[in-house]
Scaffold this motif. Structure first.
Motif, PDB file in Angstrom:
ATOM      1  N   ILE B 124     -47.357 -37.469  24.440  1.00 20.79           N
ATOM      2  CA  ILE B 124     -46.855 -37.557  23.070  1.00 20.79           C
ATOM      3  C   ILE B 124     -45.505 -38.268  23.043  1.00 20.79           C
ATOM      4  O   ILE B 124     -45.250 -39.125  22.200  1.00 20.79           O
ATOM      5  N   GLY B 125     -44.632 -37.921  23.989  1.00 19.33           N
ATOM      6  CA  GLY B 125     -43.306 -38.541  24.023  1.00 19.33           C
ATOM      7  C   GLY B 125     -43.396 -40.043  24.191  1.00 19.33           C
ATOM      8  O   GLY B 125     -42.696 -40.798  23.527  1.00 19.33           O
ATOM      9  N   PHE B 126     -44.299 -40.484  25.063  1.00 16.29           N
ATOM     10  CA  PHE B 126     -44.433 -41.919  25.301  1.00 16.29           C
ATOM     11  C   PHE B 126     -44.949 -42.618  24.045  1.00 16.29           C
ATOM     12  O   PHE B 126     -44.414 -43.655  23.630  1.00 16.29           O
ATOM     13  N   GLY B 127     -45.948 -42.022  23.422  1.00 13.58           N
ATOM     14  CA  GLY B 127     -46.496 -42.608  22.193  1.00 13.58           C
ATOM     15  C   GLY B 127     -45.461 -42.676  21.086  1.00 13.58           C
ATOM     16  O   GLY B 127     -45.286 -43.712  20.442  1.00 13.58           O
ATOM     17  N   TYR B 147     -36.227 -35.915  15.078  1.00 15.52           N
ATOM     18  CA  TYR B 147     -36.917 -34.878  15.837  1.00 15.52           C
ATOM     19  C   TYR B 147     -36.380 -34.813  17.264  1.00 15.52           C
ATOM     20  O   TYR B 147     -36.062 -33.745  17.784  1.00 15.52           O
ATOM     21  N   ALA B 148     -36.271 -36.003  17.890  1.00 17.04           N
ATOM     22  CA  ALA B 148     -35.874 -36.049  19.300  1.00 17.04           C
ATOM     23  C   ALA B 148     -34.455 -35.511  19.493  1.00 17.04           C
ATOM     24  O   ALA B 148     -34.197 -34.717  20.398  1.00 17.04           O
ATOM     25  N   TYR B 149     -33.555 -35.934  18.618  1.00 16.50           N
ATOM     26  CA  TYR B 149     -32.169 -35.472  18.769  1.00 16.50           C
ATOM     27  C   TYR B 149     -32.078 -33.964  18.528  1.00 16.50           C
ATOM     28  O   TYR B 149     -31.348 -33.259  19.216  1.00 16.50           O
ATOM     29  N   THR B 150     -32.826 -33.484  17.531  1.00 22.78           N
ATOM     30  CA  THR B 150     -32.805 -32.051  17.248  1.00 22.78           C
ATOM     31  C   THR B 150     -33.312 -31.265  18.447  1.00 22.78           C
ATOM     32  O   THR B 150     -32.688 -30.301  18.896  1.00 22.78           O
ATOM     33  N   MET B 151     -34.442 -31.713  19.002  1.00 24.72           N
ATOM     34  CA  MET B 151     -35.046 -30.976  20.104  1.00 24.72           C
ATOM     35  C   MET B 151     -34.212 -31.073  21.374  1.00 24.72           C
ATOM     36  O   MET B 151     -34.156 -30.128  22.165  1.00 24.72           O
ATOM     37  N   ALA B 152     -33.560 -32.225  21.552  1.00 24.64           N
ATOM     38  CA  ALA B 152     -32.748 -32.387  22.753  1.00 24.64           C
ATOM     39  C   ALA B 152     -31.554 -31.440  22.739  1.00 24.64           C
ATOM     40  O   ALA B 152     -31.013 -31.090  23.785  1.00 24.64           O
ATOM     41  N   SER B 153     -31.151 -31.001  21.548  1.00 27.53           N
ATOM     42  CA  SER B 153     -29.980 -30.139  21.480  1.00 27.53           C
ATOM     43  C   SER B 153     -30.340 -28.712  21.105  1.00 27.53           C
ATOM     44  O   SER B 153     -29.506 -27.950  20.662  1.00 27.53           O
ATOM     45  N   THR B 154     -31.614 -28.356  21.240  1.00 25.13           N
ATOM     46  CA  THR B 154     -32.045 -26.995  20.908  1.00 25.13           C
ATOM     47  C   THR B 154     -32.376 -26.238  22.189  1.00 25.13           C
ATOM     48  O   THR B 154     -33.113 -26.743  23.019  1.00 25.13           O
ATOM     49  N   PRO B 155     -31.824 -25.044  22.358  1.00 22.46           N
ATOM     50  CA  PRO B 155     -32.156 -24.278  23.561  1.00 22.46           C
ATOM     51  C   PRO B 155     -33.629 -23.853  23.542  1.00 22.46           C
ATOM     52  O   PRO B 155     -34.147 -23.448  22.496  1.00 22.46           O
ATOM     53  N   ILE B 156     -34.252 -23.937  24.701  1.00 18.28           N
ATOM     54  CA  ILE B 156     -35.699 -23.712  24.754  1.00 18.28           C
ATOM     55  C   ILE B 156     -36.063 -22.253  24.455  1.00 18.28           C
ATOM     56  O   ILE B 156     -37.078 -21.972  23.814  1.00 18.28           O
ATOM     57  N   THR B 208     -39.604 -29.432  23.690  1.00 21.02           N
ATOM     58  CA  THR B 208     -38.276 -29.899  24.052  1.00 21.02           C
ATOM     59  C   THR B 208     -38.359 -31.027  25.084  1.00 21.02           C
ATOM     60  O   THR B 208     -37.512 -31.897  25.110  1.00 21.02           O
ATOM     61  N   GLY B 209     -39.388 -30.986  25.917  1.00 19.52           N
ATOM     62  CA  GLY B 209     -39.529 -32.036  26.925  1.00 19.52           C
ATOM     63  C   GLY B 209     -39.826 -33.401  26.327  1.00 19.52           C
ATOM     64  O   GLY B 209     -39.497 -34.425  26.906  1.00 19.52           O
ATOM     65  N   ILE B 210     -40.462 -33.390  25.132  1.00 21.49           N
ATOM     66  CA  ILE B 210     -40.799 -34.650  24.475  1.00 21.49           C
ATOM     67  C   ILE B 210     -39.556 -35.472  24.181  1.00 21.49           C
ATOM     68  O   ILE B 210     -39.554 -36.689  24.321  1.00 21.49           O
ATOM     69  N   ALA B 211     -38.471 -34.784  23.806  1.00 16.33           N
ATOM     70  CA  ALA B 211     -37.281 -35.470  23.294  1.00 16.33           C
ATOM     71  C   ALA B 211     -36.795 -36.555  24.245  1.00 16.33           C
ATOM     72  O   ALA B 211     -36.630 -37.708  23.869  1.00 16.33           O
ATOM     73  N   GLN B 212     -36.616 -36.177  25.503  1.00 13.46           N
ATOM     74  CA  GLN B 212     -36.015 -37.097  26.453  1.00 13.46           C
ATOM     75  C   GLN B 212     -36.887 -38.334  26.673  1.00 13.46           C
ATOM     76  O   GLN B 212     -36.404 -39.470  26.610  1.00 13.46           O
ATOM     77  N   ILE B 213     -38.164 -38.086  26.890  1.00 13.93           N
ATOM     78  CA  ILE B 213     -39.056 -39.210  27.183  1.00 13.93           C
ATOM     79  C   ILE B 213     -39.202 -40.111  25.960  1.00 13.93           C
ATOM     80  O   ILE B 213     -39.301 -41.333  26.072  1.00 13.93           O
ATOM     81  N   THR B 214     -39.161 -39.513  24.770  1.00 19.55           N
ATOM     82  CA  THR B 214     -39.251 -40.306  23.544  1.00 19.55           C
ATOM     83  C   THR B 214     -38.065 -41.257  23.418  1.00 19.55           C
ATOM     84  O   THR B 214     -38.229 -42.460  23.211  1.00 19.55           O
ATOM     85  N   LEU B 215     -36.871 -40.704  23.561  1.00 21.19           N
ATOM     86  CA  LEU B 215     -35.665 -41.527  23.377  1.00 21.19           C
ATOM     87  C   LEU B 215     -35.606 -42.628  24.433  1.00 21.19           C
ATOM     88  O   LEU B 215     -35.255 -43.767  24.144  1.00 21.19           O
ATOM     89  N   HIS B 216     -35.975 -42.262  25.655  1.00 23.83           N
ATOM     90  CA  HIS B 216     -35.961 -43.243  26.739  1.00 23.83           C
ATOM     91  C   HIS B 216     -36.959 -44.364  26.479  1.00 23.83           C
ATOM     92  O   HIS B 216     -36.631 -45.547  26.568  1.00 23.83           O
ATOM     93  N   THR B 217     -38.185 -43.992  26.111  1.00 24.94           N
ATOM     94  CA  THR B 217     -39.215 -44.995  25.855  1.00 24.94           C
ATOM     95  C   THR B 217     -38.833 -45.880  24.676  1.00 24.94           C
ATOM     96  O   THR B 217     -39.077 -47.077  24.680  1.00 24.94           O
ATOM     97  N   ARG B 218     -38.202 -45.277  23.664  1.00 30.03           N
ATOM     98  CA  ARG B 218     -37.783 -46.046  22.498  1.00 30.03           C
ATOM     99  C   ARG B 218     -36.811 -47.146  22.911  1.00 30.03           C
ATOM    100  O   ARG B 218     -36.967 -48.310  22.536  1.00 30.03           O
ATOM    101  N   GLU B 219     -35.815 -46.766  23.713  1.00 29.23           N
ATOM    102  CA  GLU B 219     -34.841 -47.760  24.166  1.00 29.23           C
ATOM    103  C   GLU B 219     -35.523 -48.891  24.938  1.00 29.23           C
ATOM    104  O   GLU B 219     -35.237 -50.061  24.735  1.00 29.23           O
ATOM    105  N   LEU B 259     -39.301 -41.485  35.009  1.00 32.08           N
ATOM    106  CA  LEU B 259     -38.509 -40.455  34.345  1.00 32.08           C
ATOM    107  C   LEU B 259     -39.279 -39.151  34.256  1.00 32.08           C
ATOM    108  O   LEU B 259     -38.743 -38.071  34.510  1.00 32.08           O
ATOM    109  N   GLN B 260     -40.573 -39.272  33.933  1.00 30.26           N
ATOM    110  CA  GLN B 260     -41.374 -38.075  33.750  1.00 30.26           C
ATOM    111  C   GLN B 260     -41.499 -37.299  35.069  1.00 30.26           C
ATOM    112  O   GLN B 260     -41.423 -36.077  35.079  1.00 30.26           O
TER     113      GLN B 260
END
Lengths: 307, 337
Positions: B124-127, B147-156, B208-219, B259-260
């Motif tokens: 999902i993060g990659f997509g 979504y990504a920024y919110t999840m990246a800063s939310t405790p699991i 929460t794991g989606i956030a990092q891979i999403t932002l990275h893939t976006r860049e 990264l994954q």
């Protein structure tokens, strides 16, 4: 084939996030090119040459604005029509091998270009094979990655990619950049061959000597505007050249002993008047008043108050 | 491509990695031994547990002597290291079972949780990242980024608690705890029952794991779209979607895969928290128990195990690069046509 009248390209940008700025990079560009002809567009670095290529293909960034009239094969070239034409009837030969994806095999990339140019899936492999043969690329090269290509081979692959379809207008962006003389001549020879089969070739370069080897016509481009259109043979005799900038360029060629006759361009002129008014030797009070119009002069065109 | 030298390159690469792993394990073992020996946990007290009051100081000393606790730390370390090297990790004091078998059992339970969460977040993060990058600055991109920024800063653990309250308590769709229905053993539970219990912790962990891979893939997607090859593809008549999904897929996917795999460390850390919230009996929860109840053999075993686990993740990432990226084969094999 292609006719451009008074093309201008400007970019909007936001400085400090809020203040909107418009920067005009190309203005007053006129260009026309006939089938079977090589039109060289000569300009120094930063004159907006690559922007011209990108504007013709409609692939400028989103913050760019293009104005002016462009027509292709007699019909106006709208952005909508452009998106249907690029890759099919107008093709680009890019500057360097970085235009190929480093992670995909060469053959696949040429095939994709063929499919995009409208060749059917069934015919594509044969067409790509022919293109490889035409540009003396061994069969095995199709399985290579771009980094394995030598400089000359890379040029031939790029040319093959652009010409695998049936495009009638080929835009070559700096085809001799960074090549040794032999490879450069070969690369230019391919452009001549293309023109001789009836295609129109737009050769964008800063290398006057290379351009004069193969071009029929030369458009001299300065500060985003056409200053002179001349026949290639006009450059054999400096007296035939019309514009002070073109004459200065001619004098500065290595064959003519690098004589610098024009003052270096100290600042770009965004003010009224001729863009060259601060460095031109022939300037007088008229030059600061209005931008000269492009006017007919013999077989060519010139934009100067005094020509 | 010269195959022999490529094979030599891979063999050298494997050898080097093995050496690194050995050094890493030795370093981690030393450090954790030092930490444990200087911690206030008394192994005898921890072992005796509630019966502590019944044990006299003399008996305490006899046990300590029997275990060799009165010997100098260096000597204790080497005898422990010798045993570890021969595969004997000792016996867990809280489970009364060999450490290795506890870790194996618990890890299998955790493995499914982590594997599910890892695959969901990766796919999902990659997509999402590719879509956000392809249509940069559109509403879609903004929504995905938010979504990504919110999840990246939310405790699991907080996300986990919200999920529990919503789906298990209010809606009653998912069970409140455990990896299988209460009263059954792991073997008695059906596949569907286990999946049902697995679902909520796995989704929490992947959210929460989606956030990092999403932002990275976006860049990476945005960078790919600005590259020379994308401009050329565009000039050939390729659409933005065509460039992203046909031309740049490999260029974007390679770093994403790395990264994954490299994120296995964080996944493990996340699993510890998620398992705690969902009372999921995996390795993460066992780690917390071992820590709280002073089960030193188990704790040291888990430390070494997780070291190898995270190392394997990074190793896989490097290995995939070696096998897939044509640019790297050149340096590894020195082969050029």
């Amino acid at each position: 084939m292609l006719d451009i009248r008074d093309l201008s390209v400007s970019f909007t940008s936001y400085s400090f996030g809020l203040k909107r700025m418009e920067v005009c990079v190309v203005r007053g560009l006129d260009l026309s090119i006939a089938p079977g002809q090589i039109m060289a567009v000569i300009g120094q670095s930063g004159a907006g040459k690559s922007l011209l290529a990108h504007a013709l293909l409609g692939i400028l960034p989103r913050n760019a604005r293009v104005e002016g009239q462009m027509s292709f094969k007699g019909k106006p070239l709208t952005p909508y029509r452009l998106s249907a034409l690029r890759g099919r009837e107008i093709a680009l030969i890019p500057q360097s091998v970085t235009a190929l994806n480093p992670l995909l095999r060469v053959g696949g990339q040429v095939t994709r270009a063929a499919l995009l140019s409208g060749i059917s899936k069934k015919e594509a492999p044969a067409t790509v094979r022919q293109a490889f043969v035409r540009y003396l690329l061994p069969k095995g090269v199709a399985a290579w990655f771009p980094r394995q290509l030598s400089g000359g081979m890379a040029r031939r692959v790029l040319t093959a990619t652009a010409t695998v379809g049936m495009a009638d207008l080929i835009i070559a962006d700096e085809p001799t950049n960074g090549l040794d003389p032999i490879t450069a001549r070969e690369s230019l020879g391919h452009l001549r061959e293309l023109a001789d089969t009836g295609k129109a070739v737009l050769l964008i370069t800063h290398d006057i000597e290379a351009a004069l080897q193969v071009a029929d016509m030369v458009t001299v481009f300065h500060a985003g505007a056409t200053v002179e259109v001349a026949r290639a043979e006009d450059f054999k005799e400096p007296g035939n050249l019309r514009h002070p900038y073109t004459k200065a360029l001619w004098n500065a060629l290595p064959a003519n002993n690098f004589v610098g006759t024009m003052k270096p361009i100290a600042r770009a002129s965004n003010a009224d008047g001729c863009p060259l008014q601060f460095c031109c030797n022939d300037q007088d009070s008229v030059c600061g008043q209005s931008v000269p119009m492009l006017k007919r002069s013999g077989a060519g065109w010139v934009r100067c108050h005094h020509a | 491509m010269n195959n022999q030298s490529t094979h030599q390159g891979i063999a050298g690469f494997l050898l080097l990695k093995m050496l690194r792993l050995l050094l890493l394990v030795a370093a981690v073992a030393t450090l954790s031994f030092v930490l444990v020996s200087s911690s206030p946990v008394d192994p005898v007290d921890a072992y005796v547990g509630a019966a502590m009051l019944k044990v006299s100081p003399e008996q305490h000393e006899i046990i300590a002597h029997h275990w060799g606790l009165d010997k100098p730390p260096a000597e204790r370390f080497f005898s422990w290291a010798r045993q570890i090297a021969s595969g004997d990790f000792g016996v867990s004091t809280i489970f009364n079972e060999p450490v290795l078998s506890v870790i194996c059992k618990r890890f299998v339970t955790s493995f499914w949780l982590m594997a599910l969460a890892w695959s969901i977040s990766g796919a999902i993060g990659f997509g999402l990242g590719m879509s956000a990058g392809a249509w940069e600055d559109t509403l879609l991109d903004r929504a995905i980024r938010l979504y990504a920024y919110t999840m990246a800063s939310t405790p699991i653990f907080w996300v986990g608690m919200l999920m529990l309250m919503t789906f298990s308590v209010s809606l009653g769709w998912t069970p409140v705890c455990c990896a299988w229905p209460l009263g059954l053993s792991a073997e008695q539970a059906t596949f569907w029952q286990r999946l049902h219990h697995l679902l909520l912790p796995a989704i929490t962990l992947s959210l929460t794991g989606i956030a990092q891979i999403t932002l990275h893939t976006r860049e990476k997607t945005i960078a790919a779209l600005r590259s020379d090859y994308a401009v050329f593809a565009h000039a050939q008549g390729e659409t933005t979607a065509g460039i992203v999904f046909r031309r740049a897929l490999r260029n974007v996917a390679l770093p994403a895969v790395t990264l994954q795999f490299a994120s296995l460390g964080e996944l493990f850390g996340g699993a510890v928290l998620a398992e705690q919230v969902f009372a999921y009996p995996g390795l993460g929860r066992t780690t917390v128990e071992a820590g709280i109840r002073g089960d030193i053999p188990l704790l040291l075993g888990i430390v070494l195990f997780s070291t190898i686990f995270v190392f394997t993740g990074n190793f896989m990432a490097d290995l995939i690069y070696q096998l897939v990226d044509p640019r790297i084969q050149k340096t590894a094999g020195g082969a050029s046509p």
